[in-house]
Design a protein around this motif. Structure first.
Motif, PDB file in Angstrom:
ATOM      1  N   SER A  25       0.854  -1.215  -0.074  1.00 39.15           N
ATOM      2  CA  SER A  25       0.043  -0.246   0.082  1.00 39.15           C
ATOM      3  C   SER A  25       0.889   1.087  -0.044  1.00 39.15           C
ATOM      4  CB  SER A  25      -0.920   0.014   1.231  1.00 39.15           C
ATOM      5  OG  SER A  25      -0.242   0.094   2.344  1.00 39.15           O
ATOM      6  N   VAL A  26       0.406   2.237   0.247  1.00 38.57           N
ATOM      7  CA  VAL A  26       0.959   3.504   0.179  1.00 38.57           C
ATOM      8  C   VAL A  26       1.994   3.643   1.253  1.00 38.57           C
ATOM      9  CG1 VAL A  26      -0.672   5.006  -1.090  1.00 38.57           C
ATOM     10  CG2 VAL A  26      -0.641   4.997   1.543  1.00 38.57           C
ATOM     11  N   SER A  27       1.908   2.824   2.389  1.00 41.77           N
ATOM     12  CA  SER A  27       2.704   2.680   3.516  1.00 41.77           C
ATOM     13  C   SER A  27       3.867   1.812   3.188  1.00 41.77           C
ATOM     14  CB  SER A  27       1.933   2.248   4.669  1.00 41.77           C
ATOM     15  OG  SER A  27       1.395   1.224   4.556  1.00 41.77           O
ATOM     16  N   PHE A  28       3.868   1.044   2.198  1.00 42.24           N
ATOM     17  CA  PHE A  28       4.962   0.109   1.774  1.00 42.24           C
ATOM     18  C   PHE A  28       6.061   0.740   1.589  1.00 42.24           C
ATOM     19  CE2 PHE A  28       7.343  -2.798  -0.703  1.00 42.24           C
ATOM     20  CZ  PHE A  28       7.449  -4.111   0.208  1.00 42.24           C
ATOM     21  N   PRO A  29       7.412   0.360   1.918  1.00 43.24           N
ATOM     22  CA  PRO A  29       8.706   1.074   1.588  1.00 43.24           C
ATOM     23  C   PRO A  29       8.786   1.314   0.191  1.00 43.24           C
ATOM     24  CG  PRO A  29       9.145  -0.499   3.471  1.00 43.24           C
ATOM     25  CD  PRO A  29       7.648  -0.883   2.811  1.00 43.24           C
ATOM     26  N   PRO A  30       9.101   2.614  -0.438  1.00 44.41           N
ATOM     27  CA  PRO A  30       9.310   2.955  -1.932  1.00 44.41           C
ATOM     28  C   PRO A  30      10.948   2.562  -2.062  1.00 44.41           C
ATOM     29  CG  PRO A  30       9.311   5.028  -0.683  1.00 44.41           C
ATOM     30  CD  PRO A  30       8.796   3.893   0.300  1.00 44.41           C
ATOM     31  N   SER A  31      11.181   2.444  -3.372  1.00 47.54           N
ATOM     32  CA  SER A  31      12.772   2.034  -3.530  1.00 47.54           C
ATOM     33  C   SER A  31      13.467   3.245  -3.700  1.00 47.54           C
ATOM     34  CB  SER A  31      12.610   1.380  -4.943  1.00 47.54           C
ATOM     35  OG  SER A  31      13.888   1.187  -5.686  1.00 47.54           O
ATOM     36  N   TYR A  32      14.684   2.916  -3.225  1.00 43.38           N
ATOM     37  CA  TYR A  32      15.701   4.236  -3.218  1.00 43.38           C
ATOM     38  C   TYR A  32      16.213   4.067  -4.906  1.00 43.38           C
ATOM     39  CZ  TYR A  32      15.619   5.260   1.652  1.00 43.38           C
ATOM     40  OH  TYR A  32      15.536   5.726   2.791  1.00 43.38           O
ATOM     41  N   ILE A  33      16.199   2.653  -5.344  1.00 44.12           N
ATOM     42  CA  ILE A  33      16.867   2.527  -6.596  1.00 44.12           C
ATOM     43  C   ILE A  33      15.796   3.351  -7.468  1.00 44.12           C
ATOM     44  CG2 ILE A  33      17.416   0.851  -8.483  1.00 44.12           C
ATOM     45  CD1 ILE A  33      18.155  -0.903  -5.912  1.00 44.12           C
ATOM     46  N   ASP A  34      14.624   3.200  -7.704  1.00 45.66           N
ATOM     47  CA  ASP A  34      13.793   3.730  -8.406  1.00 45.66           C
ATOM     48  C   ASP A  34      13.624   5.356  -8.244  1.00 45.66           C
ATOM     49  OD1 ASP A  34      13.001   1.449 -10.169  1.00 45.66           O
ATOM     50  OD2 ASP A  34      11.360   0.863  -8.808  1.00 45.66           O
ATOM     51  N   LEU A  35      13.481   5.775  -7.030  1.00 38.93           N
ATOM     52  CA  LEU A  35      13.164   7.076  -6.713  1.00 38.93           C
ATOM     53  C   LEU A  35      14.022   7.958  -6.351  1.00 38.93           C
ATOM     54  CD1 LEU A  35       9.707   6.104  -5.088  1.00 38.93           C
ATOM     55  CD2 LEU A  35      10.026   6.933  -7.315  1.00 38.93           C
ATOM     56  N   GLN A  36      15.182   7.305  -5.997  1.00 36.60           N
ATOM     57  CA  GLN A  36      16.494   7.917  -5.516  1.00 36.60           C
ATOM     58  C   GLN A  36      16.027   9.055  -4.387  1.00 36.60           C
ATOM     59  OE1 GLN A  36      18.599   9.608  -8.885  1.00 36.60           O
ATOM     60  NE2 GLN A  36      18.514   7.566 -10.056  1.00 36.60           N
ATOM     61  N   ASP A  37      16.265  10.283  -4.607  1.00 36.52           N
ATOM     62  CA  ASP A  37      16.076  11.126  -3.574  1.00 36.52           C
ATOM     63  C   ASP A  37      14.596  11.468  -2.980  1.00 36.52           C
ATOM     64  OD1 ASP A  37      18.688  11.486  -2.930  1.00 36.52           O
ATOM     65  OD2 ASP A  37      18.916  13.523  -3.738  1.00 36.52           O
ATOM     66  N   VAL A 374      23.104   5.883   0.367  1.00 35.36           N
ATOM     67  CA  VAL A 374      24.123   5.283   0.096  1.00 35.36           C
ATOM     68  C   VAL A 374      23.999   3.988  -0.950  1.00 35.36           C
ATOM     69  CG1 VAL A 374      26.279   4.169   0.927  1.00 35.36           C
ATOM     70  CG2 VAL A 374      25.443   6.172   2.025  1.00 35.36           C
ATOM     71  N   GLY A 375      23.193   3.375  -0.396  1.00 31.39           N
ATOM     72  CA  GLY A 375      23.073   1.987  -1.351  1.00 31.39           C
ATOM     73  C   GLY A 375      22.609   2.196  -2.651  1.00 31.39           C
ATOM     74  N   ALA A 376      21.711   3.296  -2.959  1.00 28.70           N
ATOM     75  CA  ALA A 376      21.200   3.471  -4.353  1.00 28.70           C
ATOM     76  C   ALA A 376      22.501   4.190  -5.176  1.00 28.70           C
ATOM     77  CB  ALA A 376      20.289   4.602  -4.321  1.00 28.70           C
ATOM     78  N   LEU A 383      28.079  -1.187  -7.824  1.00 28.14           N
ATOM     79  CA  LEU A 383      28.856  -1.932  -6.614  1.00 28.14           C
ATOM     80  C   LEU A 383      27.739  -2.795  -5.994  1.00 28.14           C
ATOM     81  CD1 LEU A 383      30.990   1.139  -5.482  1.00 28.14           C
ATOM     82  CD2 LEU A 383      31.749  -0.900  -7.071  1.00 28.14           C
ATOM     83  N   PHE A 384      27.275  -3.761  -6.613  1.00 26.39           N
ATOM     84  CA  PHE A 384      25.998  -4.428  -6.121  1.00 26.39           C
ATOM     85  C   PHE A 384      26.270  -5.179  -4.819  1.00 26.39           C
ATOM     86  CE2 PHE A 384      25.613  -4.805 -10.928  1.00 26.39           C
ATOM     87  CZ  PHE A 384      24.686  -3.960 -10.966  1.00 26.39           C
ATOM     88  N   LEU A 385      27.327  -5.689  -4.445  1.00 24.63           N
ATOM     89  CA  LEU A 385      27.678  -6.208  -3.102  1.00 24.63           C
ATOM     90  C   LEU A 385      27.501  -5.193  -1.944  1.00 24.63           C
ATOM     91  CD1 LEU A 385      30.204  -9.085  -3.647  1.00 24.63           C
ATOM     92  CD2 LEU A 385      27.735  -9.349  -3.291  1.00 24.63           C
ATOM     93  N   GLU A 386      28.183  -4.129  -2.352  1.00 25.81           N
ATOM     94  CA  GLU A 386      28.297  -3.047  -1.404  1.00 25.81           C
ATOM     95  C   GLU A 386      27.065  -2.486  -1.219  1.00 25.81           C
ATOM     96  OE1 GLU A 386      30.277  -3.476  -3.775  1.00 25.81           O
ATOM     97  OE2 GLU A 386      32.154  -3.478  -3.202  1.00 25.81           O
ATOM     98  N   ALA A 387      26.250  -2.354  -2.367  1.00 28.10           N
ATOM     99  CA  ALA A 387      24.634  -1.781  -2.358  1.00 28.10           C
ATOM    100  C   ALA A 387      23.877  -2.810  -1.346  1.00 28.10           C
ATOM    101  CB  ALA A 387      24.161  -1.576  -3.593  1.00 28.10           C
TER     102      ALA A 387
END
Length: 647
Positions: A25-37, A374-376, A383-387
């Motif tokens: 739902s809207v309370s579900f964590p969004p993605s830093y990879i997709d949305l970044q900042d 940082v992960g994004a 740097l996938f393992l670090e991410a």
């Protein structure tokens, strides 16, 4: 329902635990990879800010304490009117009656000159009334008497009426000058107490503390009426900017919490205001580092942004033991962008009245937010393992799952999971989810025995049983009937645990949402080798193999029917083969009826549980089970074949 009641109801719904929100739902964590900042938006606990202002501008203020009487006063025992305390208190009231302009009756001066042990009943009341007498014309003098009251109560002077708590309210309530009124209103908001603060059950029912509600409403109303009036005093100016961020352009400071105001400005898109406020912030402010990183990223300086975020984490590790810095960071939470926890949009960022409580506020903390960013950055630098490590440390599971499923092969993921199995820094829940994801990847590769150790404890026995049945089913040395029974038992296991054993965490299965893929907020770009509902195809394939190997007509029909029921609703095209096989088996009386019906009828409720609970060794019970599963065969009405297929 009025707008205020609606806001309270909405606030109650947003409190953690108030209701079970859908998995996606809207309370579900969004993605830093997709949305970044733009993934999360910061919100600040306004109560913390007001407390910081009160501590700065009223450093001598004595907070109200619950009265603890060193000399108990029995409420049931009437006072003795002839004792010095009562006589002097009554004389002071008579002086006031004769001269209402008197601000310090002589009798009350004599009363307060008595030893404290000789005036247990009237000390708190006298000090409170002396403050009230000054409250309108001279709030500062009233503050002096209220301070004496709170100091006396802190020493143990009886205060059965909780006058020390009420003194914060009266100090601002009676002040005539709006600026003075707001100064003492901030003090009341910071240090005042009321019995409703601790009534958590009232908050869960949407009944906030009346004292807090009065404070917030009063602050907002005063600022809305004439905000410019408060810009000349540094305390009230900062409060005005706190409620009306655009007013910062008319004030030069100084600001006690300029970095927090800068965070509000950044969130509102006022980047020039943000830079202005940051210029006056202390160099060691964690918010300064964070906002500089955000501004650098916004301006395209990605490497500098990443370096500043890493510096923030180093600074955070050094200051975690600093008890003074922890409350400031804990008072800043991040909610999914566009879906804040605040039920009052005009006071954006105000946790009300959750700020009165001491437990952790909803949303993500600053450390989690920084680690997610940082992960994004590491992800986009490949740097996938670090991410992956950063996302796990930041509890950003949706992004960690995307890396683990799409960017790492099984060997890399397995080495990572094994290396961090006992890592005390990684959150235990993140490690459990990662290992479960790895287990399902191994299962999809038919590496059942290897997968067992990575499953959660409740699924290890299930995995072991599935692996055992798979070994039996594939053993050519065994009879066809033994292998058919093993294939059927594999299908039974999958009926209970299909997505938990084989599902992708993200697309196409969305185990992260218990399969509720329609509401998942993350955009998936990578194509999958397996189709949606691939685990159901595998499940139906187990039943198909059971039918192919067996020579018993009833068992073959049951196995084919089970496979068809698995597929009939979600993938009717794949169920066609099972339907035609049921007709060709010519199992009386059901095959001819199915031929006339032109489709597999809808099964009764609980059909999965009935098939899963069936004992394969009990061949005599097959007819009764088939009859239950096809109980709707003769009640189909005149629906067309396409309607029966759900097309």
């Amino acid at each position: 329902m009025d707008s205020h009641s609606f806001k309270l109801m909405l606030a109650a719904l947003l409190v953690p635990g108030a209701f079970a929100a859908p998995a996606c739902s809207v309370s579900f964590p969004p993605s830093y990879i997709d949305l970044q900042d733009e993934a999360y938006s910061p919100e600040l606990d306004l109560h913390f800010h007001l407390c910081a202002l009160a501590h700065h501008y009223f450093p001598d203020c004595i907070p109200a304490k619950k009265p603890v009487a060193s000399t108990p006063v029995a409420a049931a025992v009437p006072p003795d009117p002839d004792c010095p305390e009562e006589r002097l208190f009554a004389a002071g009231r008579e002086e006031l009656r004769r001269n209402p302009e008197n601000r310090f009756p002589g009798a009350w001066q004599e009363l307060l000159a008595l030893p404290e042990s000789e005036r247990p009943r009237r000390t708190a009341q006298t000090l409170y009334l002396l403050g009230n007498l000054q409250a309108q014309e001279n709030p500062a003098q009233a503050y002096f008497w209220y301070q004496k009251l709170r100091e006396a109560v802190g020493r143990g002077v009886p205060d059965p009426q909780n006058l020390a708590e009420q003194s914060f309210r009266t100090n601002y309530f009676y002040a005539k000058d709006p600026v003075q009124r707001m100064r003492f209103l901030v003090l009341a908001a910071a240090f005042g107490r009321c019995s409703g603060d601790a009534q958590e059950a009232n908050w869960q029912r949407g009944e906030p503390c009346p004292f807090r509600r009065e404070l917030w409403n009063e602050l907002g109303a005063m600022i809305r009426r004439d905000p410019n009036r408060f810009l000349r005093d540094p305390l009230t100016a900062e409060v005005a900017v706190l409620f009306r961020p655009e007013l910062v352009r008319q004030v030069s400071g100084p600001f006690v919490c300029g970095d927090r105001l800068a965070l509000r400005a950044f969130r509102n898109g006022a980047f020039d205001d943000c830079r202005k406020l940051l210029a006056g912030s202390t160099p060691d402010s964690p918010l300064l580092l964070y906002l500089e990183a955000r501004l650098a990223r916004r301006e395209g300086r990605f490497e500098q942004s990443a370096a500043l975020l890493r510096k923030w984490l180093e600074h955070y590790r050094r200051t975690t033991a600093d008890s003074a810095a922890a409350p400031q960071l804990d008072s800043i939470r991040f909610s999914p962008a566009g879906h804040g926890w605040n039920p009052f949009p005009e006071w954006s960022g105000l946790y009300w009245p959750v700020s009165c409580r001491t437990e952790r506020l909803p949303g993500r903390g600053m450390e989690e937010e920084v680690r997610g960013q940082v992960g994004a950055t590491q992800y986009h630098s490949r740097l996938f393992l670090e991410a992956l490590y950063s996302f796990l440390m930041g509890n950003a599971w949706s992004d960690a799952a995307l890396v683990a499923e799409e960017q790492l092969d099984i060997a890399e993921l397995r080495r990572f999971a094994d290396a961090h199995e006992t890592n005390p820094q990684l959150p235990p829940e993140m490690k459990r989810k990662l290992r479960h994801l790895l287990a399902r990847r191994l299962m999809r590769e038919n590496r059942f025995a290897e997968a067992e150790r990575y499953f959660p404890a409740g699924l290890r026995e299930v995995c072991r049983a599935f692996a055992t049945e798979a070994a039996t089913a594939e053993n050519p040395a065994l009879s066809c009937e033994e292998r058919a029974a093993a294939w059927f038992r594999m299908g039974q296991i999958m009926l209970r645990h299909d997505i938990a054993l084989f599902g992708y965490e993200l697309a196409p299965d969305y185990f992260i949402c218990d399969g509720a893929y329609d509401g998942y907020p993350i955009r998936q770009r990578a194509p999958r080798a397996l189709p949606r509902f691939h685990y159901r195809l595998r499940e139906a394939g187990c039943f198909r193999m059971a039918e192919k190997l067996s020579q018993e007509p009833a068992f073959r029909f049951l196995a084919t029917l089970s496979g068809g029921l698995v597929l009939r609703s979600r993938t009717p095209a794949a169920a066609e083969e099972f339907y035609h096989r049921l007709v060709r088996l010519r199992f009386a009386p059901y095959s001819p009826e199915l031929d006339r019906f032109r489709w597999i009828p809808a099964p009764p409720a609980g059909w999965k549980e009935r098939i899963a609970a069936y004992d394969v060794a009990d061949r005599d019970g097959i007819p009764a089970l088939i009859a239950q599963l096809l109980s709707a065969l003769d009640t189909a009405g005149s629906k067309t074949a396409d309607q029966r297929r759900g097309i």
